[in-house]
Design a protein around this motif. Structure first.
Motif, mmCIF file in Angstrom:
data_model
loop_
_atom_site.group_PDB
_atom_site.id
_atom_site.type_symbol
_atom_site.label_atom_id
_atom_site.label_comp_id
_atom_site.label_asym_id
_atom_site.label_seq_id
_atom_site.Cartn_x
_atom_site.Cartn_y
_atom_site.Cartn_z
ATOM 1 N N THR A 1 16.532 -7.673 -2.257
ATOM 2 C CA THR A 1 16.130 -8.074 -0.914
ATOM 3 C C THR A 1 14.870 -7.283 -0.589
ATOM 4 O O THR A 1 14.612 -6.240 -1.203
ATOM 5 C CB THR A 1 17.225 -7.743 0.112
ATOM 6 N N THR A 2 14.080 -7.761 0.360
ATOM 7 C CA THR A 2 12.807 -7.101 0.665
ATOM 8 C C THR A 2 12.993 -5.625 0.973
ATOM 9 O O THR A 2 12.259 -4.773 0.463
ATOM 10 C CB THR A 2 12.121 -7.799 1.854
ATOM 11 N N LEU B 1 6.186 1.811 -0.108
ATOM 12 C CA LEU B 1 5.317 1.617 1.051
ATOM 13 C C LEU B 1 5.875 2.349 2.267
ATOM 14 O O LEU B 1 5.125 2.967 3.033
ATOM 15 C CB LEU B 1 5.167 0.126 1.349
ATOM 16 N N GLN B 2 7.176 2.281 2.438
ATOM 17 C CA GLN B 2 7.838 2.957 3.559
ATOM 18 C C GLN B 2 7.611 4.468 3.487
ATOM 19 O O GLN B 2 7.420 5.136 4.509
ATOM 20 C CB GLN B 2 9.332 2.649 3.510
ATOM 21 N N ILE C 1 4.266 3.947 10.050
ATOM 22 C CA ILE C 1 4.700 2.794 10.835
ATOM 23 C C ILE C 1 6.033 2.266 10.306
ATOM 24 O O ILE C 1 6.378 2.478 9.144
ATOM 25 C CB ILE C 1 3.637 1.668 10.802
ATOM 26 N N ARG C 2 6.769 1.569 11.153
ATOM 27 C CA ARG C 2 8.055 1.007 10.783
ATOM 28 C C ARG C 2 8.197 -0.387 11.386
ATOM 29 O O ARG C 2 7.333 -0.862 12.107
ATOM 30 C CB ARG C 2 9.201 1.913 11.272
ATOM 31 N N MET D 1 6.484 -4.398 7.745
ATOM 32 C CA MET D 1 6.744 -5.656 7.062
ATOM 33 C C MET D 1 5.479 -6.512 6.997
ATOM 34 O O MET D 1 5.208 -7.182 5.987
ATOM 35 C CB MET D 1 7.856 -6.422 7.775
ATOM 36 N N GLU D 2 4.671 -6.450 8.062
ATOM 37 C CA GLU D 2 3.420 -7.213 8.096
ATOM 38 C C GLU D 2 2.442 -6.703 7.039
ATOM 39 O O GLU D 2 1.795 -7.487 6.343
ATOM 40 C CB GLU D 2 2.796 -7.104 9.484
ATOM 41 N N GLU D 3 2.354 -5.380 6.915
ATOM 42 C CA GLU D 3 1.452 -4.829 5.890
ATOM 43 C C GLU D 3 1.953 -5.174 4.491
ATOM 44 O O GLU D 3 1.157 -5.519 3.602
ATOM 45 C CB GLU D 3 1.318 -3.309 6.026
#
Length: 500
Positions: free
Chosen positions: A225-226, A235-236, A241-242, A247-249
């Motif tokens: 899953t993503t 990336l996290q 940012i969260r 998710m957009e990036e």
């Protein structure tokens, strides 16, 4: 400005910059202040081996080879970069760069000194150049694939002032009164290797880049899953940012890669046949070539002579050169704070124009060939303007601007081609300019002025503004090649913007 990159991401950037760019400037000037003691070392070694004094031409040849092998190795490294970016991960390739750097330092310092081997010094310089040539492209690629695209210009721009400041520091460290003495010069040549040792010690904690992890996921075709994908978790870890922003990036990174998926494994020759990619490759080559076209390799070979002509004590000329390098580093540092507000295109054009004016002053002072203090001052003004121009323009933007206008897929080939042109030009200038200066005097600067003007014209007409533009908008320029888009910057953009 809202913080986007995490402390861990910033740490990786700082580590990368320190390990690549501090030795880059330091090793470039390492032999300049230590030349007298290196000559003595060569003479003593030759005398020990052959029981006779070294001929003057042999001594000159050995010293020249020691200097030139750094540039030759850099060119070889640049040519080989295509292999490293194609068949190896960024992390693995950078590990090789730093391993080569450590080996070169061992050859240049303890082995050459204790075994009385100037051959080891020459081979060490060649290997060090090889590491420089590969790192010149791989270092920026790693940073580009780790930081947010919105902050790409901000995190790539420090390379300019780091190189100049380290070059100034290298001149000081190598001075005979510091570590440039007959028994301490190995330390002057060996200290830059500490950065590579630190990098290799921290290697287990240095992650792969996000695109590499994404590619590995695609190859394994694993059912994630993503939120559980290794690429998303990485990336996290790299972002502050969260939620939706993260998710957009993540989606934009995947979209950028997917947009160029068809040419992911294409050769440079194939890319040149496709208009949008050809224009992009040429743009990167021109941006990086701007530093060489503006005569940096030529001017800084003769700054000591320019200051001596202005009446500076020859024993102090090196310190004035150090001051010039420090001035350029300070200019790049200050300009990097202004870059997000003005954009790299304007900064590059303004800097090149100022550098060209500096070259005009240098042409006048060198052509007159007078011992007059007035003529000498004209030369000093020329060097000062030249340094300010380079700091505002190409030193600040050659990595940052090139990274911004490319994508994750096209950037490796573009940076590789640009690196080849950069180092070939450096070799040509290093070998040909002294003869041109001796033959036609100050007029030897004119070809650089002409090439710089041509670069300015190309940048103005054929390379887009990037401030407040998304990656998709920048790539649209290369697709459409619309001049009005290049000439008129977009001042406001709501979605994903490129802050640079």
């Amino acid at each position: 400005m809202k913080r986007i990159n995490s402390n861990f991401c910033v740490f990786l950037v700082v580590l990368n910059h320190a390990a690549i760019w501090v030795p880059m400037g330091w090793n470039l000037v390492a032999l300049n202040p230590t030349t007298p003691v290196i000559k003595s070392f060569v003479n003593e070694t030759f005398q020990m081996r052959y029981n006779t004094s070294v001929p003057a031409e042999t001594s000159t040849l050995i010293i020249t080879l020691s200097q030139a092998m750094l540039i030759v190795g850099s060119a070889i490294g640049a040519f080989s970069t295509h292999v490293w970016v194609t068949y190896f991960s960024r992390r693995t390739a950078l590990a090789v760069v730093h391993a080569l750097s450590v080996i070169s330092v061992v050859l240049m310092s303890p082995i050459s000194f204790f075994l009385n081997s100037y051959e080891a010094l020459i081979i060490g310089r060649l290997l060090n150049g090889l590491a420089r040539g590969i790192g010149f492209t791989l270092g920026p690629l790693y940073v580009s694939e780790m930081v947010s695209r919105k902050t790409l210009g901000l995190y790539q721009s420090p390379t300019g002032w780091i190189v100049q400041l380290s070059a100034a520091f290298g001149n000081i460290i190598g001075h005979p009164s510091v570590l440039g003495g007959p028994f301490t010069w190995p330390f002057a040549l060996g200290l830059p290797g500490i950065f590579s040792v630190i990098y290799l010690c921290l290697l287990p904690w240095i992650p792969q880049t996000i695109p590499h992890v994404l590619h590995t996921e695609d190859s394994n075709q694993s059912n994630y899953t993503t939120s559980t994908k290794p690429s998303f978790l990485l990336l996290q870890k790299l972002r502050s940012i969260r939620g939706e922003e993260l998710m957009e990036e993540y989606s934009s990174i995947k979209a950028e890669i997917e947009a160029d998926r068809a040419v992911e494994k294409a050769s440079v020759a194939t890319l040149f046949k496709i208009g949008r990619y050809r224009r992009q490759l040429i743009a990167v080559i021109v941006i990086q070539f701007s530093l060489q076209s503006s005569a940096i390799q030529a001017v800084f070979q003769y700054t000591n002579d320019i200051f001596i002509q202005a009446g500076v004590n020859p024993d102090h000329a090196t310190f004035y050169t150090v001051g010039t390098l420090a001035l350029m580093a300070l200019t790049v540092f200050i300009s990097s704070r202004i870059l997000p507000r003005i954009g790299p295109k304007r900064m590059l054009v303004c800097g090149l124009i100022i550098a060209t004016v500096g070259l005009i002053f240098l042409t006048i002072s060198t052509s007159l060939n007078s011992s007059s203090p007035t003529v000498g001052i004209v030369g000093v003004v020329g060097v000062t303007m030249f340094s300010l121009g380079l700091g505002i323009g190409p030193m600040l933007n050659m990595i940052a601007y090139a990274s911004i206008i490319t994508t994750t897929v096209t950037r490796p080939n573009a940076m590789w081609m640009a690196g080849n042109v950069f180092w070939i030009t450096a070799i040509l200038v290093s070998f040909l300019f002294p003869y041109a200066l001796e033959t036609i005097g100050g007029f030897a600067y004119i070809p650089f002025m002409v090439s710089t003007v041509l670069v300015v014209l190309y940048v103005v007409v054929r390379i887009p503004h990037t401030r407040n533009r998304s990656s998709a908008e920048i790539q649209k320029f290369f697709v459409n090649s619309e001049k009005n888009m290049a000439l008129q910057p977009i001042e406001n953009h709501a979605a994903i913007s490129t802050m640079s």
